[in-house]
Design a protein around this motif. Structure first.
Motif, mmCIF file in Angstrom:
data_model
loop_
_atom_site.group_PDB
_atom_site.id
_atom_site.type_symbol
_atom_site.label_atom_id
_atom_site.label_comp_id
_atom_site.label_asym_id
_atom_site.label_seq_id
_atom_site.Cartn_x
_atom_site.Cartn_y
_atom_site.Cartn_z
ATOM 1 N N LEU A 103 0.840 -1.354 -0.060
ATOM 2 C CA LEU A 103 0.067 -0.070 -0.158
ATOM 3 C C LEU A 103 0.915 1.193 0.017
ATOM 4 C CD1 LEU A 103 -2.422 -1.156 3.054
ATOM 5 C CD2 LEU A 103 -2.511 -1.571 0.309
ATOM 6 N N ALA A 104 0.332 2.258 -0.762
ATOM 7 C CA ALA A 104 1.144 3.560 -0.615
ATOM 8 C C ALA A 104 0.123 4.703 -0.174
ATOM 9 C CB ALA A 104 1.667 4.115 -2.049
ATOM 10 N N ASP A 105 0.364 5.726 0.618
ATOM 11 C CA ASP A 105 -0.601 6.483 1.144
ATOM 12 C C ASP A 105 -0.203 7.998 0.946
ATOM 13 O OD1 ASP A 105 1.374 7.254 3.042
ATOM 14 O OD2 ASP A 105 0.258 6.013 4.598
ATOM 15 N N THR A 106 -1.236 8.945 1.189
ATOM 16 C CA THR A 106 -0.897 10.174 1.241
ATOM 17 C C THR A 106 0.154 10.780 1.858
ATOM 18 O OG1 THR A 106 -2.491 10.825 2.982
ATOM 19 C CG2 THR A 106 -3.453 10.672 0.665
ATOM 20 N N LEU A 107 0.930 9.991 2.850
ATOM 21 C CA LEU A 107 2.061 10.736 3.510
ATOM 22 C C LEU A 107 3.467 10.131 2.749
ATOM 23 C CD1 LEU A 107 1.092 10.215 7.037
ATOM 24 C CD2 LEU A 107 1.189 12.328 5.809
ATOM 25 N N ASP A 108 3.172 9.413 1.598
ATOM 26 C CA ASP A 108 4.381 8.811 0.881
ATOM 27 C C ASP A 108 4.762 7.803 1.696
ATOM 28 O OD1 ASP A 108 3.961 10.744 -1.359
ATOM 29 O OD2 ASP A 108 5.337 12.098 -0.274
ATOM 30 N N ASN A 109 4.186 7.090 2.357
ATOM 31 C CA ASN A 109 4.718 5.617 3.226
ATOM 32 C C ASN A 109 4.148 4.557 2.229
ATOM 33 O OD1 ASN A 109 5.806 6.997 5.344
ATOM 34 N ND2 ASN A 109 3.583 7.384 6.214
ATOM 35 N N THR A 110 4.994 3.671 2.163
ATOM 36 C CA THR A 110 4.869 2.114 1.641
ATOM 37 C C THR A 110 4.467 1.283 2.794
ATOM 38 O OG1 THR A 110 6.001 2.697 -0.153
ATOM 39 C CG2 THR A 110 5.610 0.757 0.029
ATOM 40 N N LEU A 111 3.344 0.722 2.707
ATOM 41 C CA LEU A 111 3.230 -0.315 3.714
ATOM 42 C C LEU A 111 2.909 -1.722 3.392
ATOM 43 C CD1 LEU A 111 0.371 2.013 5.094
ATOM 44 C CD2 LEU A 111 2.528 2.067 6.052
ATOM 45 N N HIS A 112 3.282 -2.715 4.015
ATOM 46 C CA HIS A 112 3.387 -3.858 3.913
ATOM 47 C C HIS A 112 2.197 -4.909 4.631
ATOM 48 C CE1 HIS A 112 6.512 -3.387 0.429
ATOM 49 N NE2 HIS A 112 6.956 -2.605 1.380
ATOM 50 N N ARG A 113 1.535 -5.905 4.089
ATOM 51 C CA ARG A 113 0.851 -6.777 4.858
ATOM 52 C C ARG A 113 0.832 -8.152 4.296
ATOM 53 N NH1 ARG A 113 -4.889 -3.580 4.730
ATOM 54 N NH2 ARG A 113 -5.088 -4.460 3.028
ATOM 55 N N THR A 114 0.616 -9.078 5.090
ATOM 56 C CA THR A 114 0.161 -10.378 4.528
ATOM 57 C C THR A 114 -1.111 -11.078 4.654
ATOM 58 O OG1 THR A 114 2.973 -11.123 4.839
ATOM 59 C CG2 THR A 114 0.953 -12.976 4.593
ATOM 60 N N ALA A 115 -1.618 -11.477 3.917
ATOM 61 C CA ALA A 115 -3.008 -11.885 4.020
ATOM 62 C C ALA A 115 -3.252 -13.609 3.700
ATOM 63 C CB ALA A 115 -3.961 -11.038 2.994
ATOM 64 N N ASP A 116 -3.533 -14.001 4.736
ATOM 65 C CA ASP A 116 -3.904 -15.681 4.488
ATOM 66 C C ASP A 116 -5.507 -15.621 4.641
ATOM 67 O OD1 ASP A 116 -1.175 -16.218 5.063
ATOM 68 O OD2 ASP A 116 -1.384 -17.331 6.781
ATOM 69 N N ASP A 117 -5.968 -16.413 3.420
ATOM 70 C CA ASP A 117 -7.469 -16.646 3.137
ATOM 71 C C ASP A 117 -7.660 -18.169 3.288
ATOM 72 O OD1 ASP A 117 -7.513 -14.044 2.557
ATOM 73 O OD2 ASP A 117 -8.510 -14.270 0.549
ATOM 74 N N ASP A 118 -8.386 -18.493 4.139
ATOM 75 C CA ASP A 118 -8.762 -19.919 4.272
ATOM 76 C C ASP A 118 -10.489 -20.045 3.972
ATOM 77 O OD1 ASP A 118 -6.440 -21.414 5.401
ATOM 78 O OD2 ASP A 118 -6.483 -19.502 6.667
ATOM 79 N N VAL A 119 -10.746 -20.698 3.051
ATOM 80 C CA VAL A 119 -12.130 -21.222 2.517
ATOM 81 C C VAL A 119 -12.627 -22.033 3.673
ATOM 82 C CG1 VAL A 119 -13.586 -22.045 0.782
ATOM 83 C CG2 VAL A 119 -11.370 -20.800 0.442
ATOM 84 N N THR A 120 -13.482 -21.715 4.573
ATOM 85 C CA THR A 120 -14.225 -22.531 5.578
ATOM 86 C C THR A 120 -15.321 -23.220 5.094
ATOM 87 O OG1 THR A 120 -15.252 -20.375 6.352
ATOM 88 C CG2 THR A 120 -12.953 -20.857 7.104
ATOM 89 N N ALA A 121 -16.208 -22.555 4.293
ATOM 90 C CA ALA A 121 -17.243 -23.485 3.644
ATOM 91 C C ALA A 121 -17.465 -23.062 2.349
ATOM 92 C CB ALA A 121 -18.236 -23.054 4.714
ATOM 93 N N VAL A 122 -18.082 -24.035 1.658
ATOM 94 C CA VAL A 122 -18.788 -24.050 0.318
ATOM 95 C C VAL A 122 -20.005 -24.767 0.466
ATOM 96 C CG1 VAL A 122 -18.376 -24.173 -2.247
ATOM 97 C CG2 VAL A 122 -16.369 -23.708 -0.657
ATOM 98 N N ASP A 123 -21.149 -24.220 -0.045
ATOM 99 C CA ASP A 123 -22.500 -24.765 0.023
ATOM 100 C C ASP A 123 -22.762 -25.036 -1.482
ATOM 101 O OD1 ASP A 123 -22.575 -24.099 2.805
ATOM 102 O OD2 ASP A 123 -23.768 -22.349 2.431
ATOM 103 N N ALA A 124 -24.010 -25.915 -1.363
ATOM 104 C CA ALA A 124 -24.195 -26.679 -2.667
ATOM 105 C C ALA A 124 -24.853 -25.598 -3.631
ATOM 106 C CB ALA A 124 -25.281 -27.466 -2.261
ATOM 107 N N ASP A 125 -25.194 -24.506 -3.157
ATOM 108 C CA ASP A 125 -25.764 -23.493 -4.049
ATOM 109 C C ASP A 125 -24.542 -22.549 -4.732
ATOM 110 O OD1 ASP A 125 -25.013 -21.880 -1.730
ATOM 111 O OD2 ASP A 125 -27.175 -21.042 -1.596
#
Length: 245
Positions: A54-76
């Motif tokens: 991410l880059a913001d209005t203060l000219d900072n560069t920010l870093h994050r990690t995102a773990d996505d886990d699929v917890t359920a999938v329904d028949a529809d």
């Protein structure tokens, strides 16, 4: 279904390789136009790791990690995803908290967010969405969409978003997780909060190479009008798939 998509891709590639002009060029364009995106939900238990920058209005560069886990999938075809930063680091710049707090998403069968719940350790925020955000479940290359949807959080005043987008094509991209054939979507989304209008220009690549249509990469830029946003507000952001199983 996936065999049909790949067959169309192969046909378009072979025709385009025959020459750039005349009837062969027209045939290639026609073949490419027949390729259709169809959203395919993930499988229960899938685990995806993304890197955010991410880059913001203060000219900072920010870093994050995102773990996505699929917890359920329904028949529809509806499904649920739990997302969090495994480091649990706080990411704050100026007056804006960009921390990725644990979030539970509910998606409809088109892969559009229907609801989300964010827990920052002190406050739980539950948001629901009325209307469709993002591409429809089926879309031909070159076709577009236009929609409005409303976000309502904890029973407060709703925020209405206006969005238009196009499936611009299919291309090969190389990211940390590998090389993929990808559907490329471009969109513009506008919304107003506290008198300040945000206009987001975004490009998203979804997997077209087999299995589900997971997000492979997304880049976005936000412009502000009607006032000055809070110091540290987001200007650009990117998300890229690092690994999956």
């Amino acid at each position: 279904m996936q065999r049909t998509i790949l067959a169309g891709l192969v046909a378009a590639t072979l025709l385009s390789a025959c020459g750039g002009g005349g009837s062969s060029g027209a045939a290639a364009a026609q073949a490419a136009a027949t390729v259709t995106y169809r959203f395919v939900p993930p499988k229960a238990g899938a685990h995806l790791v993304y890197a955010d920058q991410l880059a913001d209005t203060l000219d900072n560069t920010l870093h994050r990690t995102a773990d996505d886990d699929v917890t359920a999938v329904d028949a529809d075809g509806t499904f649920a995803v739990h997302e969090e930063d495994p480091s649990h680091n706080r990411v704050v710049s100026g007056a804006v908290d960009q921390t990725l707090y644990p979030t539970d998403f509910q998606y409809d069968a088109a892969g559009q967010v229907a609801a989300m719940t964010i827990d920052n350790g002190t406050t739980v925020t539950h948001c629901t969405y009325q209307g469709n955000q993002g591409a429809p479940a089926t879309l031909a290359v070159g076709a577009g969409w236009a929609t409005q949807y409303t976000e309502t959080c904890n029973g407060g005043a709703g925020v209405t978003y206006t969005q238009s987008g196009t499936l611009s094509g299919i291309e090969t991209i190389t990211i940390a997780a590998g090389t993929f054939s990808a559907y490329k979507f471009v969109s513009t989304t506008t919304w107003t909060v506290n008198g300040i209008t945000r206009t987001e220009s975004a490009t998203r690549w979804r997997d077209a190479s087999g299995g589900d249509t997971r997000t492979l990469k997304m880049v976005r830029a936000i412009a502000y009008s009607g006032g000055t946003p809070a110091a540290g507000s987001l200007v650009t952001g990117s998300r890229e798939l690092q690994s999956y199983r």
